[in-house]
Design a protein around this motif. Sequence first.
Motif, short mmCIF file in Angstrom:
data_model
loop_
_atom_site.label_atom_id
_atom_site.label_comp_id
_atom_site.label_asym_id
_atom_site.label_seq_id
_atom_site.Cartn_x
_atom_site.Cartn_y
_atom_site.Cartn_z
N PRO A 131 0.84 -1.20 0.00
CA PRO A 131 0.00 0.00 0.00
C PRO A 131 0.87 1.25 0.00
O PRO A 131 1.62 1.47 0.94
N THR A 132 0.81 2.00 -1.06
CA THR A 132 1.55 3.26 -1.09
C THR A 132 0.54 4.38 -0.98
O THR A 132 0.25 4.82 0.11
N ILE B 30 -4.47 -6.30 4.94
CA ILE B 30 -5.75 -6.21 4.23
C ILE B 30 -5.64 -5.19 3.09
O ILE B 30 -6.05 -5.44 1.95
N GLU B 31 -5.03 -4.06 3.43
CA GLU B 31 -4.89 -3.03 2.41
C GLU B 31 -3.96 -3.49 1.29
O GLU B 31 -4.22 -3.24 0.11
N GLY C 127 -5.25 -5.79 -10.52
CA GLY C 127 -5.32 -6.92 -11.45
C GLY C 127 -4.45 -8.10 -11.09
O GLY C 127 -4.39 -9.07 -11.84
N GLY C 128 -3.76 -8.03 -9.97
CA GLY C 128 -2.89 -9.14 -9.56
C GLY C 128 -3.65 -10.21 -8.81
O GLY C 128 -4.88 -10.14 -8.66
N ARG C 129 -2.94 -11.26 -8.38
CA ARG C 129 -3.59 -12.24 -7.52
C ARG C 129 -2.71 -12.50 -6.30
O ARG C 129 -1.50 -12.33 -6.32
N ILE C 130 -3.38 -12.91 -5.22
CA ILE C 130 -2.68 -13.15 -3.95
C ILE C 130 -2.03 -14.52 -4.01
O ILE C 130 -2.67 -15.49 -4.43
N GLU D 297 -5.04 -3.87 -2.63
CA GLU D 297 -4.31 -3.17 -3.67
C GLU D 297 -3.83 -4.11 -4.77
O GLU D 297 -3.93 -3.81 -5.96
N VAL D 298 -3.35 -5.28 -4.36
CA VAL D 298 -2.91 -6.27 -5.35
C VAL D 298 -4.08 -6.66 -6.26
O VAL D 298 -3.97 -6.66 -7.49
#
Length: 491
Positions: free
Chosen positions: A2-3, A245-246, A255-258, A250-251
């Motif tokens: 998270p930025t 969580i943040e 469009g990313g995946r965890i 954000e990921v």
Amino acid sequence: MPTAAISPEVMAKYEPVIGLEVHVQLLTATKAFCGCANHFGSAPNTNICPVCLGLPGALPVLNERAVKFATLASLALNCTVNQRSIFARKNYFYPDLPKGYQISQFDKPLAEHGWIEVPTAEGGTKRIGITRLHMEEDAGKSLHDGFADSATRTYLDLNRCGTPLAEIVSEPEIRTPDEAFEYLTRLKEILLFCEVSDCNMEEGSLRCDANVSVRLRGAEQFGTKAEIKNVNSFRFVRAALEYEIERQVEVLESGGRIVQETRLWNASEGRTYSMRSKEQAHDYRYFPEPDLPPLILTREFLESTEAELPELPEARRARMVADYELAMKDAHTLTATRAYADRFEAAAGTARNPRRVANVLLSEVGGRLNALGLELEQSPVSMAGIVLAADLLDEGKISSRQMKQLFDVCFEKGEDFSAVYEREKPQQITDAGALEKLIDEVLAANPKQVEQYKAGKKTMAGFFVGQVMRATKGQANPALLNELVTRKLEA
Ligand code: ADP
Ligand code: ZN
Ligand code: MG
């Protein structure tokens, strides 16, 4: 990572799912499977033997006390205790685990299906399920710092090997970092009341791993979770969950995946770092421990353990609120520890008015102790002193202002209340004539307030009582003064 903070609207699209795994060291005198002392802070490698070092041929013998404590905790956490449970070997290679495996429980744990009740943000309560409570042993400790050659060497202290643990695993039913904080607070309180662990996070006797994932609100399936380790306070658990969580939102939003992974919390940076991914995860090759028979709990053992259960914090607070007409907030303070609650209740039982004992303890003694950073055990004023003060106040033999002054002396000089009271025997003005004269003066000086009283604002009586008290430096007999003020005003 998270930025730029994600907008609250975007955050609100997601629902966090949290499950906690808590390890607590059980407060037994000896270790789980040998006779070595279970003691924090001994010189390194002094509490060890062939069993906890896993030397060839050494055989474990289960510590009955550890079973007792784990069973007590299970019952206090509303679990169903299995009369038959199985120890298993959890195999992994690590320098602080000399046996090469940890004795744990796997598919047949000691207890299952419990719950803890936590307060919710909306002011209600919610049950968080406890999947299981199982027994296992702790590993030793790798010492990475503090030696002259720490840059090139790691030292091992194996004193902790074989310390009995209970692992308590929650269902993934926690939905916010605050709920996680409450769950841990309640859990610790219950374990402390049962006196099965000292739950000291700094010394590592309570450790928490936090599992967290996010999913779109309304979705049924859980998201992929990350497990956060290395979090050494409840506040940090909350902070680590908030961060994580943040990060996950954000990921997903980008469009990313965890990826399923273990992450470490870094308290000084306030963020988590990836430690290992699922691909690097251990395969523990669990199998039943051949050197220990199944653990069978007799009916007598279960009944005697049930009988040993103390009154638990939530129930105790509810009863104290009813018995002593306390505010819930004060009941929380008085049950901060079981010892504190016990001391209060033992003392309150000897007083004219138990509620007054609570008030004096909280407002006069608790406040001063807090300011000095002292515990009740370190108080110059004994519980008997607090009861004496409460009784004197109740009988009108001292005013609350005089009581405050006496407590000031107690804390200045480190003396008990009875000693200070006997010496100073605060003067009381019980001469009705003298008090009436002062009351007349106060009434004459405050015509507006007299008007208000006559117009029906009866609480103004307190204002006049206060004025006369001030004029007498708190020496007016409170009961007499109250009576005279009312009589004058009603005249
Ligand atoms: P693992 O096999 O990775 O150890 P478990 O199923 O044993 O996972 O669960 C470990 C902890 O993680 C439990 O407290 C559980 O409630 C929690 N948990 C499981 N799945 C999720 C998920 N998708 N999101 C958050 N927490 C989870
Ligand atoms: Zn040993
Ligand atoms: Mg697991």
